[in-house]
Design a protein around this motif. Sequence first.
Motif, PDB file in Angstrom:
ATOM      1  N   VAL A   1       5.164   8.320  -8.689  1.00  0.00           N
ATOM      2  CA  VAL A   1       5.963   9.435  -9.176  1.00  0.00           C
ATOM      3  C   VAL A   1       7.223   8.906  -9.845  1.00  0.00           C
ATOM      4  N   VAL A   2       7.557   9.482 -10.994  1.00  0.00           N
ATOM      5  CA  VAL A   2       8.873   9.304 -11.598  1.00  0.00           C
ATOM      6  C   VAL A   2       9.642  10.591 -11.384  1.00  0.00           C
ATOM      7  N   LEU A   3      10.771  10.521 -10.685  1.00  0.00           N
ATOM      8  CA  LEU A   3      11.593  11.690 -10.392  1.00  0.00           C
ATOM      9  C   LEU A   3      12.756  11.755 -11.375  1.00  0.00           C
ATOM     10  N   ALA A   4      12.920  12.908 -12.018  1.00  0.00           N
ATOM     11  CA  ALA A   4      14.014  13.091 -12.973  1.00  0.00           C
ATOM     12  C   ALA A   4      14.568  14.499 -12.854  1.00  0.00           C
ATOM     13  N   ASP A   5      15.845  14.626 -13.185  1.00  0.00           N
ATOM     14  CA  ASP A   5      16.452  15.945 -13.263  1.00  0.00           C
ATOM     15  C   ASP A   5      16.078  16.569 -14.605  1.00  0.00           C
ATOM     16  N   LYS A   6      15.552  17.790 -14.565  1.00  0.00           N
ATOM     17  CA  LYS A   6      15.067  18.431 -15.782  1.00  0.00           C
ATOM     18  C   LYS A   6      16.155  18.509 -16.850  1.00  0.00           C
ATOM     19  N   ALA A   7      17.390  18.754 -16.424  1.00  0.00           N
ATOM     20  CA  ALA A   7      18.486  18.878 -17.378  1.00  0.00           C
ATOM     21  C   ALA A   7      18.815  17.560 -18.067  1.00  0.00           C
TER      22      ALA A   7
ATOM     23  N   LYS B   1       0.827  -1.209   0.000  1.00  0.00           N
ATOM     24  CA  LYS B   1       0.000   0.000   0.000  1.00  0.00           C
ATOM     25  C   LYS B   1       0.861   1.260   0.000  1.00  0.00           C
ATOM     26  N   ALA B   2       2.159   1.095   0.093  1.00  0.00           N
ATOM     27  CA  ALA B   2       3.062   2.248   0.072  1.00  0.00           C
ATOM     28  C   ALA B   2       2.973   2.975  -1.261  1.00  0.00           C
ATOM     29  N   ARG B   3       3.224   4.272  -1.219  1.00  0.00           N
ATOM     30  CA  ARG B   3       3.387   5.019  -2.455  1.00  0.00           C
ATOM     31  C   ARG B   3       4.820   4.815  -2.933  1.00  0.00           C
ATOM     32  N   LYS B   4       5.006   4.904  -4.268  1.00  0.00           N
ATOM     33  CA  LYS B   4       6.288   4.505  -4.843  1.00  0.00           C
ATOM     34  C   LYS B   4       6.862   5.587  -5.747  1.00  0.00           C
ATOM     35  N   VAL B   5       8.168   5.788  -5.611  1.00  0.00           N
ATOM     36  CA  VAL B   5       8.914   6.734  -6.440  1.00  0.00           C
ATOM     37  C   VAL B   5       9.941   5.956  -7.251  1.00  0.00           C
TER      38      VAL B   5
ATOM     39  N   LYS C   1       3.083   7.751 -17.752  1.00  0.00           N
ATOM     40  CA  LYS C   1       1.665   7.442 -17.543  1.00  0.00           C
ATOM     41  C   LYS C   1       1.300   6.098 -18.164  1.00  0.00           C
ATOM     42  N   GLN C   2       1.801   5.826 -19.353  1.00  0.00           N
ATOM     43  CA  GLN C   2       1.423   4.600 -20.061  1.00  0.00           C
ATOM     44  C   GLN C   2       2.130   3.361 -19.512  1.00  0.00           C
ATOM     45  N   LEU C   3       3.382   3.490 -19.141  1.00  0.00           N
ATOM     46  CA  LEU C   3       4.184   2.323 -18.785  1.00  0.00           C
ATOM     47  C   LEU C   3       4.143   1.987 -17.295  1.00  0.00           C
ATOM     48  N   VAL C   4       4.149   3.014 -16.435  1.00  0.00           N
ATOM     49  CA  VAL C   4       4.182   2.732 -15.000  1.00  0.00           C
ATOM     50  C   VAL C   4       3.091   3.487 -14.248  1.00  0.00           C
ATOM     51  N   GLY C   5       2.179   4.123 -14.972  1.00  0.00           N
ATOM     52  CA  GLY C   5       1.012   4.739 -14.351  1.00  0.00           C
ATOM     53  C   GLY C   5       1.302   5.900 -13.441  1.00  0.00           C
ATOM     54  N   SER C   6       2.355   6.666 -13.719  1.00  0.00           N
ATOM     55  CA  SER C   6       2.783   7.676 -12.751  1.00  0.00           C
ATOM     56  C   SER C   6       2.841   9.075 -13.340  1.00  0.00           C
ATOM     57  N   GLU C   7       2.913  10.042 -12.445  1.00  0.00           N
ATOM     58  CA  GLU C   7       3.229  11.417 -12.794  1.00  0.00           C
ATOM     59  C   GLU C   7       4.750  11.572 -12.867  1.00  0.00           C
TER      60      GLU C   7
END
Length: 354
Positions: free
Chosen positions: A282-288, A243-247, A301-307
């Motif tokens: 959430v998928v976390l990425a460096d903008k650069a 039930k944890a949220r995942k990054v 969104k399509q592959l792992v259902g995340s923002e």
Amino acid sequence: MTGRTPRLRRVRSFVPGGRSKKRGATPKVVALGGGMGLSASLAALRRITGDLTAVVTVADDGGSSGRLRDELGVLPPGDLRKALAALCGDDDWGQTWARVIQHRFQSEGELHDHAVGNLLIVALWEQLGDHVQALDLVGRLLGAHGRVLPMSAVPLELQAQVRGHDVGRPDEVSTVRGQATVALTPGEVLAVHVVPEDPPAVPEAVAAVRDADWVVLGPGSWFSSVIPHLLVPELREALEETKARKVLSLNLAPQPGETDGFSPQRHLEVLARHAPKLAFDVVLADKAAVPDIEGLTVAAKQLVGSEVELAAVAARGDDARPGAGPAPDRHDPELLAAAYDRIFRMHGRIGPWR
């Protein structure tokens, strides 16, 4: 973004072994990975939570770890040692012990290049006969701000299907064996698996994932440090069912050899192929590091259902003068901590820690 370091919440009241005295005061976080990528996450996360567990790959077969594994038949201790060092505090005690366990002997004999921490961990495994108890004891000695667990109780061999591993036969697909070899292959890694197949997970690692508020996977060597967690059935099921949220924390740059030429989207495609049922919040990425933000947003969104959450998390260059550019392959622990802290605050809470 300014050059000022973000002000973060500081974690209080650690007891030996890194467990917070006040349960429920901060989120229970589990970070999975290996090598320097996991170390970067742990160095950040220990700044914002008092309830942190690292689950570490056990497929390393190079260097000091490989030699100890071959000679004694033990789990490779190197990535476990790096995780413990990353969890050491910033005070004199923590930094002294971090340097000690990372210290490597230089000699003309058998001790050459062995890390002190590797020998300490293996000695305690032999003394106590229990992987988890021994790592907890090392953590207490170091005053580590968290717990370190192996993902499996048996050493694993990483095998990969690689196109063009033999540069003279660029279209041939062959099996490459060993984490160190996979990490440096000049070919294109198509898929990985572990031997033995369906290895047993460490029960404490499974329990930690199922009981977490947040789970963080990555950054790190994608095929040799991140994907292997998904090849342990009990651990993969725990990640799918918790039930944890995942990054999912992406790398700052492709890794030479292993992921040469990979876009951020390609990293997601590889992960989804190995664990199609696994979703993230959430998928976390460096903008650069994201040349195609819209493409990454759609793929997430399509592959792992995340923002997708974009943040400046790369370390500044070695030149400390104002205006020094980012170091494209190193995370800044304070910036990464600020990004995780913002995600934990803004993307929902399921525990009593607030």
